[in-house]
Design a protein around this motif. Structure first.
Motif, mmCIF file in Angstrom:
data_model
loop_
_atom_site.group_PDB
_atom_site.id
_atom_site.type_symbol
_atom_site.label_atom_id
_atom_site.label_comp_id
_atom_site.label_asym_id
_atom_site.label_seq_id
_atom_site.Cartn_x
_atom_site.Cartn_y
_atom_site.Cartn_z
ATOM 1 N N HIS A 234 0.833 -1.214 0.000
ATOM 2 C CA HIS A 234 0.000 0.000 0.000
ATOM 3 C C HIS A 234 0.859 1.253 0.000
ATOM 4 O O HIS A 234 0.616 2.201 -0.733
ATOM 5 C CB HIS A 234 -0.920 0.009 1.220
ATOM 6 N N GLU B 261 2.451 1.697 -3.408
ATOM 7 C CA GLU B 261 1.496 2.160 -4.423
ATOM 8 C C GLU B 261 1.225 3.637 -4.276
ATOM 9 O O GLU B 261 1.106 4.365 -5.244
ATOM 10 C CB GLU B 261 0.190 1.363 -4.327
ATOM 11 N N LYS B 262 1.115 4.083 -3.035
ATOM 12 C CA LYS B 262 0.860 5.493 -2.796
ATOM 13 C C LYS B 262 1.970 6.345 -3.381
ATOM 14 O O LYS B 262 1.725 7.360 -4.016
ATOM 15 C CB LYS B 262 0.757 5.739 -1.285
ATOM 16 N N ARG B 263 3.199 5.903 -3.142
ATOM 17 C CA ARG B 263 4.342 6.647 -3.660
ATOM 18 C C ARG B 263 4.326 6.693 -5.190
ATOM 19 O O ARG B 263 4.561 7.722 -5.786
ATOM 20 C CB ARG B 263 5.637 5.985 -3.198
ATOM 21 N N ASN C 74 1.856 6.405 -7.072
ATOM 22 C CA ASN C 74 0.645 7.030 -7.606
ATOM 23 C C ASN C 74 0.799 8.507 -7.881
ATOM 24 O O ASN C 74 -0.065 9.117 -8.494
ATOM 25 C CB ASN C 74 -0.516 6.850 -6.631
ATOM 26 N N ARG C 75 1.907 9.093 -7.420
ATOM 27 C CA ARG C 75 1.973 10.547 -7.516
ATOM 28 C C ARG C 75 1.905 11.020 -8.963
ATOM 29 O O ARG C 75 1.478 12.119 -9.236
ATOM 30 C CB ARG C 75 3.197 11.091 -6.804
ATOM 31 N N ALA D 57 -5.520 8.667 -10.115
ATOM 32 C CA ALA D 57 -6.095 7.628 -9.246
ATOM 33 C C ALA D 57 -7.214 6.928 -9.994
ATOM 34 O O ALA D 57 -8.070 7.569 -10.594
ATOM 35 C CB ALA D 57 -6.625 8.265 -7.965
#
Lengths: 224, 246
Positions: free
Chosen positions: A210, A213-215, A217-218, A222
């Motif tokens: 998680h 993925e957040k990193r 996703n920048r 989304a």
């Protein structure tokens, strides 16, 4: 829960956890890193359509995906031992796991590379970049984002598959559990305990997924 | 400065280009018009080697090239003199606006990062997007993305920029900002070839207009010649239809 059960659980906990930390996790980390390298190379060979090498890549994927991991482990470990050569079981396990998972991850990576719009390559060419520069700086980073969730799956699979290397004498977590069961005759209890420890490891990896993925996703919209 | 002669290109059975000639002088702004399937985009893509022409010759800054058998090294060298703006922008999706503009300078031209970024900032300012430097493509509107793409093409100070239908993917209310940028470049004397459906734009900006159909140039002339007194019936018909649609 009886005192005996509690005693067995507490007594065996560290005996299972330690091989987990000392063998299972390092084995997973080493084998998976190697698998990623293999996968990236094999996927790029296919993506770039390199003659001959591409055929070899397809045969590799065909053979590995078409045979069971346990058979591969036995074939390499006992096969080589049978020829009279000494081979370290940990090294053997790491190589077989890497080569095995590499084939699956290669397909993941290939799909992710092919999902990058063709216009990205063209735009790279038009600003004067060379093929390998575009692949490294533009295409691979975008493909990694696409491949990240399925690769995380593969990592989790591998973590659990390391339990199979007990059969080629690697003293990892599951072998430790088996030994304790042989001594205590409490399979339900001890195997449940080792299952919980695997689950704990997996949970940490899922958190890392998680976070990763957040990193990544920048730079990506989304997905709804 | 740049001259193409007798360029041919087929895709399978389809003859997309059947002997097109094109001459560009420094400072020219050339608009290429034509119905879809006329080969105008393919012509542009062949000129920057995104497609390989079957045959034809190119003269670029006095150097002669056979388009059918280009060497990789020559292609790489010629691309450093040109810029290309795509219909669907093709910004690098994993790079910010500023990085998009600087990428080619840093990687292809081996420019120090600091210098590249300061040029990139200047280019973004030129297209009116200084305040969007840190934005990723998905955070920008289509018009803004295309302006970043133009800044990216400009960054390397190309001798010529090719525009492949730069506003065709945009909502009508966003085409203005992109055309405005291209007009500014024209006023500054940038050499450009623009494949477009925007007749009004072509008329005001282009020095020369080329009308293509079925892989050949039907008619070529100054903007006044083509728009006010086209010689060919086919050109008249096309313009009538297009004006009606606009």
């Amino acid at each position: 829960m009886s005192d005996r059960a509690i005693h067995i659980l507490t007594d065996s906990f560290m005996k299972i956890l330690l091989p987990g930390l000392k063998v299972t996790l390092p084995l997973t980390a080493i084998a998976f890193s190697l698998a990623l390298v293999i996968a990236t190379v094999v996927a790029l060979i296919q993506f770039a359509n390199v003659r001959v090498l591409k055929q070899i890549a397809r045969v590799y994927i065909w053979v590995i995906r078409g045979t069971p991991l346990v058979v591969q482990l036995y074939l390499v470990f006992f096969g080589i031992s049978g020829l009279g050569y000494l081979i370290d079981p940990f090294v053997c396990a790491a190589i077989v796991l890497a080569v095995n998972e590499g084939a699956y991850c290669a397909e993941t990576m290939r799909a992710a590379l092919e999902a990058v719009p063709a216009g990205q390559m063209e735009a790279g060419y038009c600003v004067g970049m060379k093929y390998h520069q575009i692949i490294r700086r533009i295409v691979l980073p975008q493909a990694m984002r696409t491949a990240f969730p399925p690769l995380s799956n593969s990592l989790l699979s591998m973590l659990k598959d390391t339990s199979l290397v007990a059969s080629i004498t690697v003293a990892e977590m599951f072998m430790a559990a088996q030994r304790i069961v042989a001594r205590t005759y409490e399979p339900l209890l001890v195997y449940a305990e080792v299952a919980v420890i695997y689950l704990a490891f997996s949970t940490v990896l899922t958190w890392l997924q998680h976070f990763g993925e957040k990193r990544l996703n920048r730079y990506q919209r989304a997905k709804a | 400065m740049l001259e193409i002669k007798n360029i041919h290109k087929t895709f399978g059975d389809a003859q997309v280009l059947r002997g097109v000639d094109l001459k560009v002088e420094k400072g020219d702004v050339i608009a290429i018009l034509g119905p879809s399937g006329s080969g105008k985009t393919t012509l542009l893509r062949c000129m920057n080697f995104l497609e390989t022409a079957d045959s034809g010759t190119m003269q670029f800054d006095g150097e002669h090239f056979e388009l059918g058998k280009m060497k990789k090294r020559d292609i790489a060298r010629l691309r450093l003199k040109t810029g290309f703006v795509f219909q669907n922008y093709n910004l690098f999706l994993n790079k910010s606006a500023l990085q998009n503009v600087a990428e080619g300078l840093i990687v292809a031209r081996r420019m120090p990062k600091q210098e590249a970024y300061s040029i990139a900032e200047r280019m973004l300012e030129k297209v009116g997007l200084s305040d969007r430097a840190g934005y990723f493509p998905h955070q920008l509107s289509g018009g803004q993305q295309q302006r970043v793409a133009i800044a990216r093409a400009l960054a390397s100070e190309p001798e010529i920029i090719y525009f492949d239908e730069p506003t065709s993917a945009l909502d009508p209310e966003l085409t203005g900002e992109v055309l405005e940028v291209i007009k500014h470049l024209a006023a500054e004397g940038m050499t450009m070839i623009v494949v477009t459906h925007e007749l009004g734009f072509a008329r005001t900006v282009a020095d020369r207009v080329i009308f293509m159909e079925n892989g050949v140039v039907v008619e070529e002339g100054s903007a006044e010649e083509i728009f006010d007194r086209p010689a060919k019936e086919r050109t008249r018909e096309f313009l009538r239809m297009e004006w009606k649609e606009n």
